[in-house]
Enzyme design. Structure first.
Site, mmCIF file in Angstrom:
data_model
loop_
_atom_site.group_PDB
_atom_site.id
_atom_site.type_symbol
_atom_site.label_atom_id
_atom_site.label_comp_id
_atom_site.label_asym_id
_atom_site.label_seq_id
_atom_site.Cartn_x
_atom_site.Cartn_y
_atom_site.Cartn_z
ATOM 1 N N HIS A 158 0.812 -1.225 0.000
ATOM 2 C CA HIS A 158 0.000 0.000 0.000
ATOM 3 C C HIS A 158 0.855 1.289 0.000
ATOM 4 C CE1 HIS A 158 -3.285 -2.762 0.990
ATOM 5 N NE2 HIS A 158 -2.570 -3.205 2.002
HETATM 6 O O1 RIB Z 1 -4.420 0.131 5.161
HETATM 7 C C1 RIB Z 1 -3.043 0.148 4.863
HETATM 8 C C2 RIB Z 1 -2.331 1.179 5.692
HETATM 9 O O2 RIB Z 1 -2.421 0.854 7.080
HETATM 10 C C3 RIB Z 1 -0.812 1.225 5.397
HETATM 11 O O3 RIB Z 1 -0.344 2.538 5.597
HETATM 12 C C4 RIB Z 1 -0.224 0.312 6.435
HETATM 13 O O4 RIB Z 1 1.126 0.642 6.774
HETATM 14 C C5 RIB Z 1 -1.120 0.589 7.606
HETATM 15 O O5 RIB Z 1 -0.637 1.773 8.255
#
Ligand code: RIB
Ligand code: CA
Length: 318
Positions: free
Chosen positions: A247
């Site tokens: 992500h």
């Molecule tokens: O949903 C994904 C996010 O939540 C990313 O930033 C991961 O590191 C968590 O913080």
């Protein structure tokens, strides 16, 4: 997808976090990007653990010249439920993180405020890949706090309201601090959003992970492959996914000039009610008006940019 190479200065606001760590490595290893400093926020783990992890990631990269400042230890109006309750803390994983030689440089609020304001011949982009508490605090203090940066690259939210481990309709970063997310998406700042829809549609096949450490060709490669594999193992166990969605990496590469196939524009707000905590309400709008949401990422390209950048970081001092 395209790769712009004009020089850019960035600050990364993060909650490391294995995908945060990969995002930091990707920015440190991109030649036209200058990482001025890192700020941390409570999210995946407590502020203390996340700050310690950020210092260790810089030690892995051999870039302990980059300062780390510690930000908010709790969301604006709620008690944090750390993500590590679900997927564990990277400090407890393989390969073990090295002890850093630098200490935390101080509190994040003033350095972040001043960085956003200072004049610069080079465009500045703020990369926010944890809960948006630190950014929202700046905007609450001064609605024009981010006027001096070109854009804010955010990983968070889910326009399509994809169910996650923390909510039937909200993503972890926005769910953790919905009040902060709502302040940011309605601030008028040029927000470039990498939401959960686009990140989970960009899954690096697990078969591609086998050669990553060798492709990087340095001790940093073992960390890159180890973090990717842990992220995949969690996503496969929980969601049955065949690949890994990194992500935060995608938002960071956007700030580094790797642009998505297209941007969708939405007028946007975030639901702060306890029932729908962190759920996005989005209405399509015209380009240039509202929040730009990335669409059409290429997983093979993303892995290629990550490996190339990881080759460029010096690595731990021997
Ligand atoms: O949903 C994904 C996010 O939540 C990313 O930033 C991961 O590191 C968590 O913080
Ligand atoms: Ca994160």
């Amino acid at each position: 997808m395209t790769q712009a190479t004009e020089p850019v200065r960035v600050v990364v606001d993060c909650d490391p976090g294995r995908d945060d760590a990969l995002a930091i490595l990707a920015l440190l290893g991109t030649p036209h990007v200058q990482v001025d400093f890192i700020t941390t926020v409570a999210g995946n783990v407590s502020l203390e653990r996340g700050t310690a992890n950020a210092l260790r990631v810089l030690a892995v990269a051999g870039r302990e010249d980059v300062p780390v400042y510690a930000g908010a230890s709790e969301p604006l109006n709620r008690v944090l439920v750390p993500g590590s309750a679900l997927h564990g803390d990277m400090a407890d994983g393989d390969p073990p993180l090295p002890e850093p030689s630098q200490a935390v440089a101080g509190s994040a609020h003033a350095p972040l405020r001043d960085w956003c304001r200072e004049p610069s011949d080079v465009p500045k982009r703020l990369v926010a890949i944890g809960p948006l508490t630190n950014v929202a605090r700046l905007l609450s203090e001064d609605g024009g706090a981010l006027a001096g940066i070109e854009s804010l690259y955010v990983m968070g939210g889910t326009v399509g309201r994809i169910p996650t481990r923390v909510s039937p309709t909200a993503e972890f970063n926005f769910h953790s601090d919905p009040e902060a997310a709502d302040i940011v998406v309605r601030s008028g700042v040029d927000v470039r959003l990498y939401d959960y829809d686009v990140t989970t549609s960009c899954q690096i096949p697990v078969d591609a992970l086998a050669g990553v450490a060798d492709a990087v060709g340095s001790p940093v490669g073992a960390y890159v492959e180890g973090w990717l594999r842990h992220l995949w193992e969690y996503a496969n166990k929980v969601y049955g996914r065949a690949g890994v969605a990194v992500h935060d990496l995608y938002a960071a590469l956007g700030a580094a000039g790797v642009q998505p196939e297209r941007w969708e524009w939405h007028a946007m707000s975030v639901d702060c009610s306890d029932e729908h905590q962190g759920t996005i309400h989005a209405t399509p709008s015209e380009p240039g008006h509202g929040v730009a949401v990335a669409r059409g990422l290429d997983p093979e390209a993303m892995l290629g940019y990550l490996v190339e950048a990881a080759r460029n970081v010096p690595g731990q001092a021997s």
